[in-house]
Design a protein around this motif. Structure first.
Motif, PDB file in Angstrom:
ATOM      1  N   LEU A 102       0.827  -1.187   0.148  1.00  0.00           N
ATOM      2  CA  LEU A 102      -0.126   0.023  -0.069  1.00  0.00           C
ATOM      3  C   LEU A 102       0.928   1.270   0.048  1.00  0.00           C
ATOM      4  N   VAL A 103       2.120   1.083   0.731  1.00  0.00           N
ATOM      5  CA  VAL A 103       3.018   2.398   0.728  1.00  0.00           C
ATOM      6  C   VAL A 103       3.500   2.379  -0.539  1.00  0.00           C
ATOM      7  N   THR A 104       3.818   1.552  -1.260  1.00  0.00           N
ATOM      8  CA  THR A 104       4.527   1.734  -2.663  1.00  0.00           C
ATOM      9  C   THR A 104       3.300   2.199  -3.730  1.00  0.00           C
ATOM     10  N   TRP A 105       2.238   1.832  -3.347  1.00  0.00           N
ATOM     11  CA  TRP A 105       1.009   1.991  -4.373  1.00  0.00           C
ATOM     12  C   TRP A 105       1.019   3.675  -3.974  1.00  0.00           C
ATOM     13  N   PHE A 154      -1.298   3.828  10.509  1.00  0.00           N
ATOM     14  CA  PHE A 154      -0.663   3.568   9.197  1.00  0.00           C
ATOM     15  C   PHE A 154      -0.053   4.597   8.747  1.00  0.00           C
ATOM     16  N   LYS A 155      -0.717   5.889   8.867  1.00  0.00           N
ATOM     17  CA  LYS A 155      -0.093   6.976   8.390  1.00  0.00           C
ATOM     18  C   LYS A 155       0.816   7.602   9.131  1.00  0.00           C
ATOM     19  N   ASN A 156       0.897   7.351  10.537  1.00  0.00           N
ATOM     20  CA  ASN A 156       1.991   7.739  11.506  1.00  0.00           C
ATOM     21  C   ASN A 156       3.276   7.093  10.980  1.00  0.00           C
ATOM     22  N   CYS A 157       3.072   5.677  11.087  1.00  0.00           N
ATOM     23  CA  CYS A 157       3.931   4.782  10.794  1.00  0.00           C
ATOM     24  C   CYS A 157       5.151   5.149   9.497  1.00  0.00           C
ATOM     25  N   HIS A 158       4.173   5.367   8.643  1.00  0.00           N
ATOM     26  CA  HIS A 158       4.741   5.631   7.194  1.00  0.00           C
ATOM     27  C   HIS A 158       4.941   7.167   6.757  1.00  0.00           C
TER      28      HIS A 158
END
Length: 486
Positions: A102-105, A154-158
């Motif tokens: 998901l991060v890559t996308w 998720f957004k805080n981690c990445h």
């Protein structure tokens, strides 16, 4: 004595002892000294002297630690519990792999300038998780719910955060803009258009009773009550040429005869006043402005600057701009910008509109501050009395404050010639050339003035009339002493 700090005395026999502040909020190695005193010494019944010698501490330090044993141990346990209970758990399975994909996308979508909403990300996460779950056995049978809490973690981690999408740059066609610049360059050079003959116009909306959405308050305060925002809107058509000349703005209001303009000559206003039920620009209004306002104004401008009436008008492809607008006058050539290139190369969409609105807001708020400082009225009363005539006057003042350098710099993204100071120098050179062709000498010294063919008395009425007429016609550098002497 604080539960975070304790004071101990250090020193040797015969030496003045110093007060040392030992912080219990330091790193964990600081607690090893206290724990060593408790466990290895006091619990085994060792005397203070032996503990001090084994741990390389003074006897007073050991005595102080043993005296405050309960207080120090509570602080140690509290600190240890904070560090020992934070356990990092490494997840394995489709969830961890899904988040990596998901991060890559998301990074790929960001590079493509595609906006990402929460619903879009949640939907993509569900699709990836369902596909990856097929590759695992039945031991990984946990369901995945893309909740708001999961997305927050998720957004805080990445390191993702939300931003506001600005302007139309995401949909701009850079290739089409570059191709159009080459086409326009060829038109300007082949047909010999001067900077004074190249113009661009653009529409914009203005909320003429707009209030600021942010304010400065004390740090102790948490909020500030505001006023209900007025949504009174006007539509404007602003334009100018490469040389820095500004056209008289066109204003579209929803009322044909507002009360504020009663007994006011609309032709004397600093704008061309038009009306529309929704205060929007229409094709009919644009045609009317083109024939009745634009053509006469640029024709007078060309005559005053002694240049041919040959105009190149650049427009965007808005529906309110008729494609046959160039057929209304044979001396006006209309060129339309390609689709989705307005944010890149349209001159009036670069800085002029934003500068005009900034000047308008500054002038309007200055009037509001002045009215409220005199305690004549409050802000609510000021806005109720602020009518469309006041707005028109501020509009004219704001448009007048937009400098010539600003108007000239708008064209740097569109034209390769006639930019910046270069166009000003070329304009001066052409003016001198035109003046030379018209018979007016631009040199600092002029030849002696020729004398009259017949003698005239200085007190003669005819002599004075001729002298006055010649004073208006001759260059200012010519001396009239020769006429008086003769």
């Amino acid at each position: 004595m604080s539960s975070i700090e304790c004071c101990v005395m250090t020193g040797q026999h015969g030496v003045k002892k110093q007060l040392v502040l030992v912080s219990l909020s330091a790193a964990e190695p600081q607690y090893e000294k206290e724990e060593a005193v408790y466990h290895s010494g006091a619990e085994n019944g060792k005397p203070v002297m032996v503990i001090a010698r084994d741990e390389h501490l003074s006897q007073s330090t050991v005595s102080t630690i043993l005296k405050d044993e309960k207080q120090i141990m509570n602080a140690i346990r509290a600190s240890a519990s904070v560090r020992s209970t934070l356990i990092s758990k490494k997840r394995i399975g489709p969830l961890e792999e899904m988040e990596q994909l998901l991060v890559t996308w998301m990074e790929d979508q960001i590079q493509k300038r595609m906006p990402l909403s929460l619903l879009t990300i949640q939907t993509k996460a569900h699709m990836l998780f369902d596909e990856l779950k097929k590759n695992y056995d039945d031991n990984h049978n946990k369901s995945f719910v893309a909740s708001a809490g999961w997305f927050h973690r998720f957004k805080n981690c990445h390191n993702f955060h939300s931003v506001k999408i600005s302007g139309e740059a995401a949909s701009a066609d850079a290739k089409g803009a570059a191709k159009f610049k080459d086409i326009l360059q060829k038109i300007v050079i082949d047909e010999g258009y001067l900077p004074e003959q190249i113009l661009n116009v653009n529409e914009t909306g203005l909320y003429w009773k707009r209030m600021p959405q942010q304010s400065y308050i004390h740090k102790e305060a948490t909020m500030m009550p505001g006023f209900k925002a007025y949504k009174y809107r006007l539509t404007f058509l602003l334009g100018g040429n490469v040389a820095g000349y500004k056209l008289k703005p066109l204003m579209v209001y929803h009322s044909e005869n507002p009360r504020a303009l009663k007994r006011i000559d609309k032709h004397m206003l600093p704008v061309h006043y038009h009306h529309n039920k929704k205060a929007w620009m229409t094709a009919m209004l644009f045609e009317d402005w083109f024939v009745r306002c634009f053509i006469p104004e640029v024709k007078d401008y060309c005559r005053e600057n002694k240049i041919p009436f040959k105009i190149l008008l650049i427009l965007d492809n808005a529906p309110t701009h008729p494609q046959n607008i160039g057929d209304f006058n044979e001396n006006v050539k209309v060129v339309f910008l390609p689709p989705n290139t307005t944010s890149l190369i349209q001159p009036m969409d670069q800085v002029a509109v934003a500068t005009f609105k900034a000047y308008y807001l500054r002038n309007t708020f200055a009037q509001a501050v002045q009215a409220t400082d005199n305690e004549e009225k409050d802000l609510r009363t000021f806005w109720k009395e602020f009518n469309v005539l006041n707005s028109i006057m501020n509009i004219g003042k704001a448009w007048k404050e937009v400098k010539k350098e600003c108007m000239n710099g708008l064209w740097k993204n569109l034209l390769q010639v006639y930019r910046g100071d270069k166009s000003d120098k070329q304009t001066k050179a052409r003016s001198q050339t035109r003046a030379g062709r018209d018979g007016v000498r631009m040199t600092p010294q002029s030849p002696p003035c020729p004398g009259p063919t017949m003698p005239l008395a200085p007190n003669d009425v005819a002599f004075q009339s001729i002298l006055f007429f010649l004073a208006l016609q001759l260059p200012t550098t010519c001396s009239l002493r020769c006429w008086i002497d003769r």
